[in-house]
Design an enzyme around this catalytic site. Structure first.
Site, PDB file in Angstrom:
ATOM      1  N   ARG A  23       0.823  -1.222   0.000  1.00 46.62           N
ATOM      2  CA  ARG A  23       0.000   0.000   0.000  1.00 46.62           C
ATOM      3  C   ARG A  23       0.851   1.263   0.000  1.00 46.62           C
ATOM      4  O   ARG A  23       0.526   2.236   0.679  1.00 46.62           O
ATOM      5  CB  ARG A  23      -0.941   0.049   1.206  1.00 46.62           C
ATOM      6  CG  ARG A  23      -2.008  -1.015   1.215  1.00 46.62           C
ATOM      7  CD  ARG A  23      -3.223  -0.568   0.424  1.00 46.62           C
ATOM      8  NE  ARG A  23      -4.125  -1.694   0.229  1.00 46.62           N
ATOM      9  CZ  ARG A  23      -5.142  -1.977   1.024  1.00 46.62           C
ATOM     10  NH1 ARG A  23      -5.425  -1.205   2.031  1.00 46.62           N
ATOM     11  NH2 ARG A  23      -5.900  -3.012   0.771  1.00 46.62           N
ATOM     12  N   ARG A  27      -3.896   6.552   0.807  1.00 47.60           N
ATOM     13  CA  ARG A  27      -4.449   7.766   1.406  1.00 47.60           C
ATOM     14  C   ARG A  27      -3.478   8.564   2.260  1.00 47.60           C
ATOM     15  O   ARG A  27      -3.767   9.706   2.612  1.00 47.60           O
ATOM     16  CB  ARG A  27      -5.675   7.402   2.252  1.00 47.60           C
ATOM     17  CG  ARG A  27      -6.901   7.107   1.413  1.00 47.60           C
ATOM     18  CD  ARG A  27      -8.111   6.871   2.291  1.00 47.60           C
ATOM     19  NE  ARG A  27      -7.864   5.741   3.144  1.00 47.60           N
ATOM     20  CZ  ARG A  27      -8.665   4.671   3.229  1.00 47.60           C
ATOM     21  NH1 ARG A  27      -9.763   4.617   2.527  1.00 47.60           N
ATOM     22  NH2 ARG A  27      -8.368   3.683   4.039  1.00 47.60           N
ATOM     23  N   ARG A  36      -8.344  11.113  -5.372  1.00 45.64           N
ATOM     24  CA  ARG A  36      -9.536  10.394  -4.921  1.00 45.64           C
ATOM     25  C   ARG A  36     -10.741  11.307  -4.736  1.00 45.64           C
ATOM     26  O   ARG A  36     -11.867  10.833  -4.681  1.00 45.64           O
ATOM     27  CB  ARG A  36      -9.228   9.626  -3.635  1.00 45.64           C
ATOM     28  CG  ARG A  36      -8.440   8.351  -3.875  1.00 45.64           C
ATOM     29  CD  ARG A  36      -9.322   7.208  -4.419  1.00 45.64           C
ATOM     30  NE  ARG A  36     -10.037   6.582  -3.325  1.00 45.64           N
ATOM     31  CZ  ARG A  36     -11.340   6.652  -3.144  1.00 45.64           C
ATOM     32  NH1 ARG A  36     -12.083   7.323  -3.979  1.00 45.64           N
ATOM     33  NH2 ARG A  36     -11.912   6.050  -2.133  1.00 45.64           N
ATOM     34  N   ASP A  72      -6.514  -3.580  -7.064  1.00 45.89           N
ATOM     35  CA  ASP A  72      -7.068  -4.147  -5.843  1.00 45.89           C
ATOM     36  C   ASP A  72      -7.319  -5.626  -6.089  1.00 45.89           C
ATOM     37  O   ASP A  72      -7.487  -6.035  -7.233  1.00 45.89           O
ATOM     38  CB  ASP A  72      -8.374  -3.443  -5.457  1.00 45.89           C
ATOM     39  CG  ASP A  72      -8.787  -3.807  -4.036  1.00 45.89           C
ATOM     40  OD1 ASP A  72      -8.162  -3.308  -3.088  1.00 45.89           O
ATOM     41  OD2 ASP A  72      -9.706  -4.630  -3.881  1.00 45.89           O
ATOM     42  N   TYR A 147     -13.858 -13.387   0.739  1.00 43.10           N
ATOM     43  CA  TYR A 147     -14.681 -12.216   0.363  1.00 43.10           C
ATOM     44  C   TYR A 147     -15.946 -12.655  -0.368  1.00 43.10           C
ATOM     45  O   TYR A 147     -17.036 -12.136  -0.120  1.00 43.10           O
ATOM     46  CB  TYR A 147     -13.885 -11.246  -0.511  1.00 43.10           C
ATOM     47  CG  TYR A 147     -13.078 -10.259   0.297  1.00 43.10           C
ATOM     48  CD1 TYR A 147     -13.697  -9.271   1.056  1.00 43.10           C
ATOM     49  CD2 TYR A 147     -11.697 -10.310   0.309  1.00 43.10           C
ATOM     50  CE1 TYR A 147     -12.955  -8.377   1.809  1.00 43.10           C
ATOM     51  CE2 TYR A 147     -10.941  -9.425   1.057  1.00 43.10           C
ATOM     52  CZ  TYR A 147     -11.573  -8.463   1.812  1.00 43.10           C
ATOM     53  OH  TYR A 147     -10.843  -7.583   2.563  1.00 43.10           O
TER      54      TYR A 147
END
Ligand code: CP3
Length: 366
Positions: A23, A27, A36, A72, A147
């Site tokens: 990552r 952010r 974003r 992702d 998931y």
């Protein structure tokens, strides 16, 4: 181009310990947050120019030794025909979870060039610009399955474990489908130009060794076996896997990524005791970067001392960069890893670390 990352993947000697961060685009970067505001996460992944820009941002900003494709683990679900959303603060959410035989049979066979053409396109763009090797990745079948079955991230994975134990045939069929999809997806990335691939088995630490061996390891063996024929290095990453390391080492990747819940030296000793020659990636707790830099300095030096300059160590965090992380700390951490590993410890490359000497480790540096 510095190739110390690829050399470490092959357990060759390096001038310094290579470092990159899971990552590393995200952010914590003001530039990423600005993008974003205008684009969704999926827009960034699906627009090759934006994907390339975001992928390369941390490379120039931090001086890391590898780039990782910005994407992702959910992207291949577009090819499987499973609708999903990525919800901020939660992660992927699948409206209609996959739980029955009919649900599994309805999964499509992925054709990456048709279903995710923007991925190979972004890879080609990044390769034209990147000053360091590019890592491609995919979610490992177990983490993807969790998931699909739970519909979202979950700590206990109740529905996943219910299928794994209660309907083993169904479980095996789902894993086989996801394994082949993952392989097709990674092969498309390799054809487009990624120079290493990482499998993220983020939630596999929820399993007992017995269940891992029976329900997950065969898929991982199949994946790493097939990937080996491509000749590019593979990284096998999981979270909370201290008890699974001897089994994971038998799956066949070149490097095993570990989190901070085990000392790096102990993890390496366990892998060697299992008879495996793989290298290791890790393993600073990303939350240490939220404390003053002295704490980062101390914890990182300890990891490098544990690695003891042995071949095949790639410095990374034990999991992804947290959004609250100061950009400057990551830059300083890259410099610290390079400086410390260029020091006297570097001349001991191939020698045993204190931890391995104490545990009677073998196969060091080979
Ligand atoms: O490492 C990188 O820089 C490459 C980018 C990357 C992303 N996701 C982008 C992303 C990678 C390697 C992933 C993998 C991924 N995605 C995993 C495996 C690794 C891990 O962290 O365990 C998992 C489990 C996912 C699923 C997922 N996607 C989660 C849990 C989240 C976080 C939700 C949140 O808001 O915190 C996402 C969203 C996501 N994927 C972000 C990023 C940068 C968050 C930022 C955003 O929403 O813009």
């Amino acid at each position: 181009m510095t190739d110390r990352f690829l050399r470490a993947c092959r357990r060759e000697a390096t001038d310094r310990t290579p470092v990159w961060f899971m990552r590393q685009a995200g952010r914590y970067q003001p530039e990423y947050r600005a993008l974003r505001e205008r684009y969704s996460l999926l827009d960034l992944c699906r627009t090759p120019e934006l994907c390339a820009q975001v992928t390369l941002l941390p490379v120039t900003q931090l001086g890391v030794d590898a780039a990782i494709l910005f994407s992702d683990i959910t992207l291949p679900l577009l090819g499987l025909g499973v609708p999903f959303e990525i919800v901020e603060g939660t992660g992927p959410v699948i409206g209609r979870p996959v739980r029955t035989e009919a649900d599994i049979e309805a999964l499509r066979v992925i054709d990456p060039e048709r279903d995710v053409p923007f991925v190979p396109e972004a890879i080609r763009l990044i390769r034209q610009e990147a000053p360091v090797p590019l890592i491609g990745f995919a979610g490992a079948p177990f983490t993807l399955a969790s998931y699909l079955i739970e519909g979202r991230g979950s700590r206990d994975l109740p529905a996943t474990k219910r299928m794994l134990h209660g309907a083993p045939t169904l479980w095996a069929r789902l894993m086989a489908r996801l394994t082949e999809a993952t392989l097709a997806y990674l092969r498309a990335q390799i054809t487009a130009g990624v120079q290493a691939v990482q499998l993220f088995d983020s939630w596999v630490g929820a399993l007992s060794p017995r269940d891992y061996e029976a329900a997950v390891l065969p898929s991982m063996r199949r994946l790493f076996g097939a990937l080996q024929t491509t000749g590019i290095p593979t990284i096998h990453f999981g979270v909370g896997t201290a008890g699974l390391l001897p089994l994971m080492a038998g799956a066949g990747g070149d490097i095993i990524g570990v989190d901070w819940r085990i000392r790096l030296g102990d993890a390496w000793a366990r892998i060697r005791q299992a008879g495996s020659q793989t290298g290791i990636m890790g393993n600073l707790d990303p939350a240490v970067l939220l404390a003053p830099f002295e704490a980062v300095d101390a914890a990182s030096r300890e990891i490098l001392a544990d690695a003891g300059g042995r071949r095949g160590h790639i410095f990374n965090l034990g999991h992804g960069v947290l959004p609250e992380t100061p950009v400057d700390y990551l830059r300083r951490l890259v410099d610290l890893v390079h400086e410390v590993s260029a020091g006297p410890a570097a001349s001991t490359i191939g020698a045993a670390s204190p931890a391995e000497r104490a545990s009677g480790g073998r196969g060091i540096g080979s």
